[in-house]
Structure formats: structure tokens, C-alpha cells
Design an enzyme around this catalytic site. Structure first.
Site, PDB file in Angstrom:
ATOM      1  N   MET A   8       1.405  -9.106  -0.990  1.00 33.13           N
ATOM      2  CA  MET A   8       0.256  -8.287  -1.386  1.00 33.13           C
ATOM      3  C   MET A   8      -0.860  -9.196  -1.880  1.00 33.13           C
ATOM      4  O   MET A   8      -1.949  -9.195  -1.328  1.00 33.13           O
ATOM      5  CB  MET A   8       0.676  -7.275  -2.457  1.00 33.13           C
ATOM      6  N   CYS A   9      -0.632  -9.963  -2.926  1.00 31.36           N
ATOM      7  CA  CYS A   9      -1.565 -10.964  -3.453  1.00 31.36           C
ATOM      8  C   CYS A   9      -2.828 -10.325  -4.041  1.00 31.36           C
ATOM      9  O   CYS A   9      -3.198  -9.207  -3.704  1.00 31.36           O
ATOM     10  CB  CYS A   9      -1.952 -11.995  -2.402  1.00 31.36           C
ATOM     11  N   GLY A  10      -3.483 -11.070  -4.904  1.00 28.71           N
ATOM     12  CA  GLY A  10      -4.735 -10.632  -5.510  1.00 28.71           C
ATOM     13  C   GLY A  10      -5.697 -11.796  -5.609  1.00 28.71           C
ATOM     14  O   GLY A  10      -5.295 -12.949  -5.831  1.00 28.71           O
TER      15      GLY A  10
END
Length: 300
Positions: free
Chosen positions: A1-3
Site C-alpha cells: 500500500m505505502c504512503g
């Protein structure tokens, strides 16, 4: 997902909050990537050229190789520091950056090179990295951040983001998404002599943009072309010595939200990261449209 997260202060008076601002922003979206965290920070008080390497249990031997490689390239060490899982060195060097960078990467794992850029990334959360690298004390004009959920590679510092543009100074990127024509674009660059140290598509984007800017193309124009050239789903932020920018693919499957006022511009995957900059305030935010890009330059 990561941000992802990025911030640029429009006035030099705000520089003192850079490290703390990014730690807080990434803490807000840490749930998107609990495995590792990274920062690309831009400061003006570098004594020459700054290089940060990753070192491991054999750190002393690696540092000895780094010193020898620097001497072989004619670089003069002005300052150095062992910090966490990294070795930071500032040198005097007047030669070409690209062959110098490639040579130094033979000595140890090189995280970044720049006259202002410093990339700090490691396993753990933004708060954990802050306790080791004292990020909240770092002054600067702009920077990027990333929290990573490992899906295709190991949880280790070298797999963390941001990625620098290998062979170029002061260009970094954070990216959420996947470039599906990665190998096609990489082979095109490799035929022109460019080298890559990972199979990460974020490194590719960084080199792609840095190459265009080295040919005299503006960052704004390079981002416009990236929307045409890159296939896949992506939202990414790029930073240079002079500013930051973003680009989104036309499907806009990867989130991005933005806040801007007279003092700063801040961009992140989620609004909670922006709210961390102004606790208790209601912000008027916008979401960049699909297939768009934009840049901002700092005040000097």
C-alpha cells in the site's frame, strides 16, 4: 500500500521545522507502511558534496573501503559521521558526478549524493528513526517522506524509499504504485550507459526525470512527459535542490491530497498527514486530478 509525503516551505524563516514536520506527517500515515520509513531532506549548510552510505555489521571495513575509494577519486573528506545503519561523509569534489557516483557504489551501498540532499531511510517507523537519526533537529527548506509496506522485496534499509536518481546529485523520489513498462524504459537508459542498483521502479522514475533535467528540460516539462511515457498506476513526488513536484497517472488509483497556503505546500497520501501539521484546525485541501502534475520552487 505505502504512503508518501512532501513539504516545501515558501519562506526561509520556516526552515527550522522541516525534519519534525516530515516525522509528524509520516506518523500520520504509518499504518500504510509499518515496515520501513525514509526521508529525503534538503539543507543549505553542506560543506561541499554529501554522501550517505548503508553499512552493516562489517561497518569498519566498509568505512575503510569508502575512505579509500574517495581518495582514489580525488575527493577530500571534510566531515564524517557513523549514524544508525549509515555512514555520512561530506567531501570536497569538483569532478563529474555520474562516474564518481558509480565508482563510489562499488565501495558500499550508496543512499544519496547531493550538495543539499540527504536521504535517511531504515527499518522501523518515523518515530523510531527520529530517535536514532534525530530527524526532528534537521533544518531545511523542503523534503519528501515514505512509509513502506513490503510486498515484493525484503524488509531491509536498502529496499526502503526514498530513492535517489543514481548517478545524479540532489534528485530524489517517493512513489506509490507500479510502473508496468519498467524494463522497457530501463533498457533504453542502460543502452545510453546509465546504471541501476535496484530493480525498483522508483529508482527508474528518478533517473528518468534527472536525465531529462540534465538535458535542459525543466522539471515541469519532465513531469508532463512522464505522464505520457510511464505506464501503470502511480502517484509520485520528486524533489530537486530547488523544489518539489508531483505527477499522477490518468487512472488516479493511488491517492494524493494537497494543502497550500502562503507559507508552505504539503502533499500526502492521506489527509491525516496534513492535519498533523495544523493540529485542531480544519484544512481546505484538494485532490489533484487524474493525469496531472505540478511543481513548486523554494525561496532562496
Amino acid at each position: 500500500m505505502c504512503g508518501i509525503a512532501g513539504i516545501l516551505f515558501k519562506t526561509p524563516a520556516a526552515n527550522h521545522v522541516l525534519g519534525r514536520a516530515l516525522v509528524d506527517m509520516l506518523d500520520g500515515c504509518q499504518h500504510r507502511g509499518p515496515d520501513s520509513t525514509g526521508f529525503a531532506l534538503y539543507e543549505d549548510d553542506v560543506a561541499g558534496l554529501r554522501l550517505r552510505f548503508l553499512v552493516d555489521d562489517d561497518a569498519e571495513a566498509q568505512i575503510a573501503r569508502i575512505r579509500a575509494a574517495l581518495a582514489a577519486q580525488g575527493a577530500v573528506i571534510r566531515a564524517e559521521k557513523r549514524e544508525g545503519s549509515t555512514f555520512l561523509v561530506e567531501v570536497g569534489y569538483d569532478g563529474e558526478i555520474r562516474p564518481f557516483a558509480y565508482a563510489m557504489e562499488q565501495a558500499a551501498k550508496l543512499v544519496s549524493i547531493g550538495t543539499a540532499l540527504d536521504i535517511i531511510k531504515d527499518v522501523g517507523t518515523s518515530r523510531e528513526l527520529d530517535s536514532v537519526y534525530h530527524l526532528g533537529e534537521i533544518r531545511g527548506s523542503h523534503g519528501l517522506g515514505h512509509v513502506r509496506l513490503a510486498t515484493e522485496s525484503e524488509v531491509k534499509p536498502e529496499a526502503a524509499h526514498p530513492f535517489w536518481a543514481t548517478g545524479f546529485a540532489d534528485v530524489a523520489i517517493v512513489h506509490n504504485g507500479q510502473i508496468t513498462n519498467y524494463w522497457k524504459m530501463r533498457r533504453r537508459l542502460e543502452t545510453r550507459g546509465f546504471e541501476f542498483r535496484t530493480d525498483n521502479d522508483s529508482e527508474l522514475i528518478a533517473v528518468y526525470l534527472a536525465d531529462k533535467m540534465a538535458q535542459g528540460v525543466t522539471l515541469d516539462a519532465a513531469l508532463a512527459q512522464s505522464v505520457e511515457d510511464l505506464d501503470g498506476t502511480f502517484s509520485f513526488l520528486v524533489s530537486t535542490r530547488d523544489g518539489i513536484g508531483f505527477a499522477k497517472d490518468r487512472l488516479a488509483a493511488k491517492p494524493m491530497v494537497m494543502y497550500e497556503d502562503d507559507t508552505l505546500v504539503a502533499i500526502a497520501s492521506e489527509e491525516v498527514s496534513l492535519n498533523r501539521l495544523f493540529p485542531g484546525h480544519s484544512l481546505s485541501t484538494t485532490e489533484p486530478a487524474p493525469g496531472t502534475y505540478r511543481t513548486w520552487s523554494r525561496s532562496i
